[in-house]
Scaffold this active site. Structure first.
Site, short mmCIF file in Angstrom:
data_model
loop_
_atom_site.label_atom_id
_atom_site.label_comp_id
_atom_site.label_asym_id
_atom_site.label_seq_id
_atom_site.Cartn_x
_atom_site.Cartn_y
_atom_site.Cartn_z
N CYS A 9 73.23 -35.56 83.00
CA CYS A 9 73.15 -36.17 80.82
C CYS A 9 73.18 -34.71 80.65
O CYS A 9 72.14 -33.76 81.01
CB CYS A 9 72.08 -36.45 81.57
SG CYS A 9 71.27 -37.02 79.67
N ASP A 35 71.87 -30.09 65.95
CA ASP A 35 72.99 -30.27 66.55
C ASP A 35 74.05 -29.59 66.97
O ASP A 35 74.08 -27.96 65.60
CB ASP A 35 73.30 -31.23 65.50
CG ASP A 35 74.71 -32.42 66.04
OD1 ASP A 35 74.02 -33.59 66.84
OD2 ASP A 35 75.46 -31.42 66.31
N ASN A 90 72.82 -44.49 66.79
CA ASN A 90 74.06 -44.68 67.34
C ASN A 90 73.40 -45.09 69.15
O ASN A 90 73.21 -44.59 69.63
CB ASN A 90 75.49 -43.65 67.57
CG ASN A 90 75.35 -42.94 66.62
OD1 ASN A 90 75.66 -44.20 65.01
ND2 ASN A 90 75.59 -42.00 65.83
N GLY A 96 78.93 -45.88 68.14
CA GLY A 96 79.87 -43.55 67.69
C GLY A 96 78.93 -43.07 68.70
O GLY A 96 78.61 -42.12 68.51
N THR A 98 78.07 -40.89 71.65
CA THR A 98 78.38 -39.68 73.04
C THR A 98 78.06 -39.42 73.73
O THR A 98 78.19 -38.68 74.89
CB THR A 98 79.30 -38.69 71.80
OG1 THR A 98 78.31 -38.00 71.39
CG2 THR A 98 79.84 -39.35 71.17
N HIS A 103 67.93 -40.43 71.25
CA HIS A 103 68.11 -39.49 70.62
C HIS A 103 68.09 -40.39 69.25
O HIS A 103 68.62 -41.09 68.92
CB HIS A 103 68.77 -38.79 70.66
CG HIS A 103 70.39 -38.92 70.56
ND1 HIS A 103 70.95 -39.95 71.30
CD2 HIS A 103 71.66 -38.84 69.83
CE1 HIS A 103 72.80 -39.65 71.76
NE2 HIS A 103 72.35 -39.25 69.96
P1 AMP Z 1 76.08 -39.04 69.07
O1 AMP Z 1 77.21 -39.27 69.50
O2 AMP Z 1 74.76 -39.85 68.60
O3 AMP Z 1 75.47 -39.65 71.15
O4 AMP Z 1 75.18 -37.98 69.15
C1 AMP Z 1 75.67 -36.55 69.66
C2 AMP Z 1 75.10 -35.72 69.35
O5 AMP Z 1 75.02 -34.26 70.32
C3 AMP Z 1 76.53 -35.01 68.24
O6 AMP Z 1 76.07 -35.05 67.07
C4 AMP Z 1 76.93 -33.92 68.82
O7 AMP Z 1 77.27 -33.22 68.22
C5 AMP Z 1 75.93 -33.88 69.77
N1 AMP Z 1 75.62 -32.49 70.72
C6 AMP Z 1 76.54 -32.68 72.13
N2 AMP Z 1 76.51 -31.53 72.38
C7 AMP Z 1 75.41 -30.93 72.31
C8 AMP Z 1 74.54 -29.71 72.44
N3 AMP Z 1 75.51 -28.91 73.90
N4 AMP Z 1 73.73 -28.62 71.46
C9 AMP Z 1 73.85 -29.72 70.57
N5 AMP Z 1 73.90 -30.86 70.03
C10 AMP Z 1 75.28 -31.04 71.09
#
Ligand code: AMP
Length: 117
Positions: A9, A35, A90, A96, A98, A103
């Site tokens: 994770c 982010d 999300n 959306g 990911t 969070h």
């Molecule tokens: P979600 O799409 O709601 O799952 O949000 C995940 C967020 O994590 C996305 O907006 C990504 O840009 C962000 N993200 C992915 N990797 C990193 C990282 N290493 N540091 C900070 N944010 C990240």
């Protein structure tokens, strides 16, 4: 055990300090960091240290931490100087999501008057 760190994770690795992040707030139970791909002038993620795949599962299992997550999101907005902001959870790939560690996105610093609801 529920809430335990998961080896694959990304956000558990950020909590552990194994992957760097620009941290803006930290408590014993919650971490807030910028982010990596900001969608607004203010775009901060607030996460629990414990691992749950989404915010609803966190709230069901550990409601106090879920409450602290929300309170910290408000403090992030205050610290960033935004009065108007959007909180987004999300949940599920089709919505959306990911990263499957609970969070909330704190977004602000630009007009966000368009709404899906
Ligand atoms: P979600 O799409 O709601 O799952 O949000 C995940 C967020 O994590 C996305 O907006 C990504 O840009 C962000 N993200 C992915 N990797 C990193 C990282 N290493 N540091 C900070 N944010 C990240």
């Amino acid at each position: 055990m529920a809430g335990e760190p998961q080896p694959d994770c990304l956000f558990c690795k950020i909590v552990a300090g194994d992957i760097p992040a620009t941290v803006v707030r930290r408590t014993e139970r919650v971490l807030a960091f910028r982010d990596i791909a900001p969608k607004a002038p203010v775009h901060v993620l607030v996460i629990p240290h414990v691992h749950y795949p989404n915010a609803a599962e966190l709230a069901a299992a550990e409601p106090e931490i879920a409450g602290e997550l929300l309170a910290e999101a408000g403090l992030v907005a205050r610290d960033e100087g935004v009065e108007d902001y959007r909180l987004i959870f999300n949940t599920g790939t089709g919505a959306g999501q990911t990263v499957f560690h609970a969070h909330v996105h704190v977004l602000g610093g630009k007009p966000m008057t368009e709404s899906m609801v």
